[in-house]
Design a protein around this motif. Structure first.
Motif, PDB file in Angstrom:
ATOM      1  N   MET A 153      43.398  37.456  33.136  1.00 39.77           N
ATOM      2  CA  MET A 153      44.558  37.294  34.004  1.00 39.77           C
ATOM      3  C   MET A 153      44.547  38.249  35.192  1.00 39.77           C
ATOM      4  SD  MET A 153      47.340  37.020  30.883  1.00 39.77           S
ATOM      5  CE  MET A 153      48.737  37.137  31.989  1.00 39.77           C
ATOM      6  N   ASN A 154      43.489  39.045  35.353  1.00 35.68           N
ATOM      7  CA  ASN A 154      43.439  39.981  36.470  1.00 35.68           C
ATOM      8  C   ASN A 154      43.126  39.266  37.779  1.00 35.68           C
ATOM      9  OD1 ASN A 154      43.750  42.890  35.607  1.00 35.68           O
ATOM     10  ND2 ASN A 154      42.255  42.202  34.093  1.00 35.68           N
ATOM     11  N   VAL A 155      43.496  39.906  38.880  1.00 36.71           N
ATOM     12  CA  VAL A 155      43.146  39.384  40.192  1.00 36.71           C
ATOM     13  C   VAL A 155      41.627  39.313  40.338  1.00 36.71           C
ATOM     14  CG1 VAL A 155      43.342  39.786  42.679  1.00 36.71           C
ATOM     15  CG2 VAL A 155      45.288  40.272  41.187  1.00 36.71           C
ATOM     16  N   ALA A 156      40.930  40.300  39.782  1.00 37.30           N
ATOM     17  CA  ALA A 156      39.472  40.344  39.906  1.00 37.30           C
ATOM     18  C   ALA A 156      38.816  39.146  39.235  1.00 37.30           C
ATOM     19  CB  ALA A 156      38.943  41.647  39.292  1.00 37.30           C
ATOM     20  N   HIS A 157      39.344  38.688  38.116  1.00 37.95           N
ATOM     21  CA  HIS A 157      38.746  37.532  37.442  1.00 37.95           C
ATOM     22  C   HIS A 157      38.858  36.283  38.303  1.00 37.95           C
ATOM     23  CE1 HIS A 157      39.368  40.156  33.861  1.00 37.95           C
ATOM     24  NE2 HIS A 157      38.231  39.609  33.499  1.00 37.95           N
ATOM     25  N   GLY A 158      40.035  36.075  38.896  1.00 31.73           N
ATOM     26  CA  GLY A 158      40.196  34.902  39.755  1.00 31.73           C
ATOM     27  C   GLY A 158      39.311  34.959  40.983  1.00 31.73           C
ATOM     28  N   LEU A 159      39.204  36.134  41.595  1.00 32.64           N
ATOM     29  CA  LEU A 159      38.354  36.256  42.786  1.00 32.64           C
ATOM     30  C   LEU A 159      36.881  36.074  42.441  1.00 32.64           C
ATOM     31  CD1 LEU A 159      40.054  39.269  44.625  1.00 32.64           C
ATOM     32  CD2 LEU A 159      40.203  36.840  45.195  1.00 32.64           C
ATOM     33  N   ALA A 160      36.456  36.604  41.296  1.00 32.17           N
ATOM     34  CA  ALA A 160      35.048  36.457  40.911  1.00 32.17           C
ATOM     35  C   ALA A 160      34.698  34.994  40.654  1.00 32.17           C
ATOM     36  CB  ALA A 160      34.758  37.310  39.674  1.00 32.17           C
ATOM     37  N   TRP A 161      35.551  34.277  39.949  1.00 32.17           N
ATOM     38  CA  TRP A 161      35.283  32.869  39.697  1.00 32.17           C
ATOM     39  C   TRP A 161      35.348  32.040  40.977  1.00 32.17           C
ATOM     40  CZ3 TRP A 161      33.051  30.468  35.859  1.00 32.17           C
ATOM     41  CH2 TRP A 161      33.009  31.069  34.605  1.00 32.17           C
ATOM     42  N   SER A 162      36.267  32.383  41.862  1.00 35.52           N
ATOM     43  CA  SER A 162      36.347  31.672  43.136  1.00 35.52           C
ATOM     44  C   SER A 162      35.097  31.919  43.981  1.00 35.52           C
ATOM     45  CB  SER A 162      37.596  32.108  43.898  1.00 35.52           C
ATOM     46  OG  SER A 162      37.666  31.504  45.168  1.00 35.52           O
ATOM     47  N   PHE A 163      34.619  33.144  43.987  1.00 34.96           N
ATOM     48  CA  PHE A 163      33.418  33.483  44.748  1.00 34.96           C
ATOM     49  C   PHE A 163      32.195  32.750  44.197  1.00 34.96           C
ATOM     50  CE2 PHE A 163      30.248  36.936  46.051  1.00 34.96           C
ATOM     51  CZ  PHE A 163      30.196  36.492  47.351  1.00 34.96           C
ATOM     52  N   TYR A 164      32.144  32.625  42.890  1.00 33.22           N
ATOM     53  CA  TYR A 164      31.005  31.936  42.271  1.00 33.22           C
ATOM     54  C   TYR A 164      31.081  30.420  42.483  1.00 33.22           C
ATOM     55  CZ  TYR A 164      28.440  29.648  38.501  1.00 33.22           C
ATOM     56  OH  TYR A 164      27.634  28.806  37.782  1.00 33.22           O
ATOM     57  N   LEU A 165      32.209  29.814  42.127  1.00 33.05           N
ATOM     58  CA  LEU A 165      32.315  28.359  42.197  1.00 33.05           C
ATOM     59  C   LEU A 165      32.371  27.843  43.632  1.00 33.05           C
ATOM     60  CD1 LEU A 165      34.874  27.775  39.303  1.00 33.05           C
ATOM     61  CD2 LEU A 165      32.416  27.373  39.264  1.00 33.05           C
ATOM     62  N   GLY A 166      32.995  28.612  44.525  1.00 31.51           N
ATOM     63  CA  GLY A 166      33.149  28.135  45.890  1.00 31.51           C
ATOM     64  C   GLY A 166      32.053  28.537  46.846  1.00 31.51           C
ATOM     65  N   TYR A 167      31.155  29.425  46.414  1.00 35.10           N
ATOM     66  CA  TYR A 167      30.138  29.890  47.362  1.00 35.10           C
ATOM     67  C   TYR A 167      28.766  30.074  46.706  1.00 35.10           C
ATOM     68  CZ  TYR A 167      27.746  32.893  50.734  1.00 35.10           C
ATOM     69  OH  TYR A 167      26.826  33.427  51.595  1.00 35.10           O
ATOM     70  N   LEU A 168      28.674  30.973  45.722  1.00 31.97           N
ATOM     71  CA  LEU A 168      27.360  31.351  45.212  1.00 31.97           C
ATOM     72  C   LEU A 168      26.665  30.198  44.504  1.00 31.97           C
ATOM     73  CD1 LEU A 168      28.077  34.956  43.863  1.00 31.97           C
ATOM     74  CD2 LEU A 168      27.009  34.287  46.012  1.00 31.97           C
ATOM     75  N   ARG A 169      27.395  29.408  43.739  1.00 30.74           N
ATOM     76  CA  ARG A 169      26.755  28.304  43.040  1.00 30.74           C
ATOM     77  C   ARG A 169      26.275  27.216  43.989  1.00 30.74           C
ATOM     78  NH1 ARG A 169      29.600  24.848  38.248  1.00 30.74           N
ATOM     79  NH2 ARG A 169      30.504  23.791  40.040  1.00 30.74           N
ATOM     80  N   LEU A 170      26.816  27.210  45.191  1.00 33.02           N
ATOM     81  CA  LEU A 170      26.396  26.221  46.177  1.00 33.02           C
ATOM     82  C   LEU A 170      25.175  26.680  46.970  1.00 33.02           C
ATOM     83  CD1 LEU A 170      29.919  25.245  47.566  1.00 33.02           C
ATOM     84  CD2 LEU A 170      28.612  24.082  45.783  1.00 33.02           C
ATOM     85  N   VAL A 171      25.113  27.973  47.287  1.00 34.39           N
ATOM     86  CA  VAL A 171      24.083  28.447  48.213  1.00 34.39           C
ATOM     87  C   VAL A 171      22.873  29.072  47.520  1.00 34.39           C
ATOM     88  CG1 VAL A 171      25.804  28.810  50.010  1.00 34.39           C
ATOM     89  CG2 VAL A 171      25.207  30.700  48.489  1.00 34.39           C
ATOM     90  N   LEU A 172      23.059  29.695  46.365  1.00 30.62           N
ATOM     91  CA  LEU A 172      21.924  30.375  45.732  1.00 30.62           C
ATOM     92  C   LEU A 172      20.813  29.421  45.307  1.00 30.62           C
ATOM     93  CD1 LEU A 172      23.560  33.228  43.608  1.00 30.62           C
ATOM     94  CD2 LEU A 172      22.344  33.380  45.784  1.00 30.62           C
TER      95      LEU A 172
END
Length: 413
Positions: A156-175
């Motif tokens: 439920m932390n802010v960090a968990h939401g930001l990490a998942w957003s960074f992965y699903l919305g960016y890293l999983r697409l470009v890496l």
């Protein structure tokens, strides 16, 4: 800038079961003391104390339920399965009710531990009512450690939401496309960029602890120079046709003046954490921001380690802000990670050529029965030869009977 071996010391580990072990030991000590002092009333005391500790949360749950039903039935629960959802949300679950029921049964069987009849029930109701009052006033509220443990355990932390957003919305697409982009970039820059190290073929993601990100790396360290951008990746995303994703290539100069090319960038969600700490309405201080950055790093590392699309295509670099007086701390950190990957990672040599024909086929002669005899039967075959099945045309022979060839009576007279 800390060394790589000290980086793990900064990352908070998930909380363990030490509080449960200590609580169990403390409960065993107190129960043992009651057994020594008054063993005849042990079950009664245990039952009464258990009832006090369970009836209090139940009465406080009733107070919470009144608020939920009166003001939040439609907005929070949409009026569907109201009682089942409200009871669970207010802490009136089956586990608490079961423990309270067992405590009532134990008190009935064990008898009243107090000398005067009816004193136990008066104490139970008084303690439960005062518990509900003190709990509502925040006197018995959860500690910061408990809140942190709940938020981390339930993601439920802010960090968990930001990490998942960074992965699903960016890293999983470009890496998954990064290696092809680097190959295409090298094909067009062979003269000025002839060789990239193995560590340079990964995306270096910088995560500073203070979450203060500069939009140009050369502004923080004059040993870092922008070189060029990798070819753009165009992906249809959220209704946008051909949304452009790009990476920048930088040249990092070491102490000997040698330039090392690499693809490096900051983790952009840290901008959100930094801006939140600047807004008073967000309730996000500097200490909380640092903790969330560390949780962001740990969560993102765990997500990427379990991602088949992103594995071995990234490197997270945690930047400590204790030695910001060093003007080249950023370039040293990048070079240290590049050097580490060059030493730790290696490419396997290509497998040797596998022969499909027998290497000694031309050295055989024919027997009178037409079967070939291999003159070089003693020559070992290459290890890379594919396994083959060998059949014998001879008739099978019967198994030989065991022959006793040991004289147990040798040397006896």
């Amino acid at each position: 800038m800390q060394c790589l071996r000290d980086q793990d010391a900064l990352i908070p580990q998930p909380r363990g079961d030490v509080p449960k072990v200590c609580a169990a030991a403390l409960a065993a000590i107190t129960i043992g003391g009651i057994m020594v002092l008054s063993p005849e009333r042990l079950f009664g005391w245990v039952a009464m104390v258990t009832l006090i500790l369970t009836l209090g949360p139940l009465m406080h749950g009733v107070c919470l339920m009144a608020e939920e039903i009166l003001h939040h039935a439609n907005t929070r629960y949409q009026g569907r399965a109201l009682w089942s959802q409200v009871l669970t949300a207010c802490g009136l679950g089956g586990k608490t009710l079961l423990v309270a029921g067992l405590a009532v049964l134990l008190l009935y069987l064990g008898g009243d531990p107090l000398p005067h009849k009816g004193q136990s029930w008066k104490l139970l109701f008084l303690a439960s009512g005062l518990y509900a009052l003190l709990k509502s006033l925040g006197v018995l509220g959860p500690s910061d450690v408990e809140v942190s443990d709940i938020c981390e355990g339930r993601k439920m932390n802010v960090a968990h939401g930001l990490a998942w957003s960074f992965y699903l919305g960016y890293l999983r697409l470009v890496l998954p496309r990064l290696e092809d982009s680097i190959t295409a970039f090298q094909a067009t820059h062979q003269a000025s960029c002839p060789y990239w190290g193995r560590g340079s073929r990964k995306l270096l993601i910088l995560i500073p602890l203070n979450a203060n990100i500069s939009h140009k790396l050369e502004d923080e360290d004059d040993n870092i120079h922008f070189y060029d951008n990798l070819p753009n990746n165009e992906i249809d995303r959220a209704g946008v046709r051909g949304r452009v994703y790009k990476h920048s290539v930088y040249r990092v100069v070491d102490e000997h003046g040698k330039a090392h090319e690499c693809v490096v960038e900051y983790a952009t969600p840290l901008l959100t954490l930094y801006k939140m700490s600047q807004e008073s309405s967000a309730g996000f201080g500097e200490a909380m921001r640092r903790q969330q950055v560390l949780l962001f790093y740990r969560t993102l590392q765990e997500i990427l380690d379990h991602s088949l699309e992103c594995r071995n295509r990234f490197k997270l670099i945690l930047l400590n802000d204790e030695h910001v007086d060093d003007p080249h701390f950023l370039s040293k950190a990048i070079l240290r990670h590049l050097e580490q990957q060059e030493k730790e990672e290696f490419c396997l040599t290509p497998p040797p050529h596998q022969e499909t024909a027998h290497p000694c086929a031309d050295t055989s002669i024919a027997q009178p029965n037409g079967l070939p005899i291999n003159r070089d039967w003693h020559r070992p075959e290459p290890m890379s030869r594919e396994p083959t099945l060998m059949f014998s045309l001879e008739q099978p022979l019967p198994l030989r009977e065991p022959v006793e060839n040991t004289d147990h009576y040798q040397g006896r007279t």
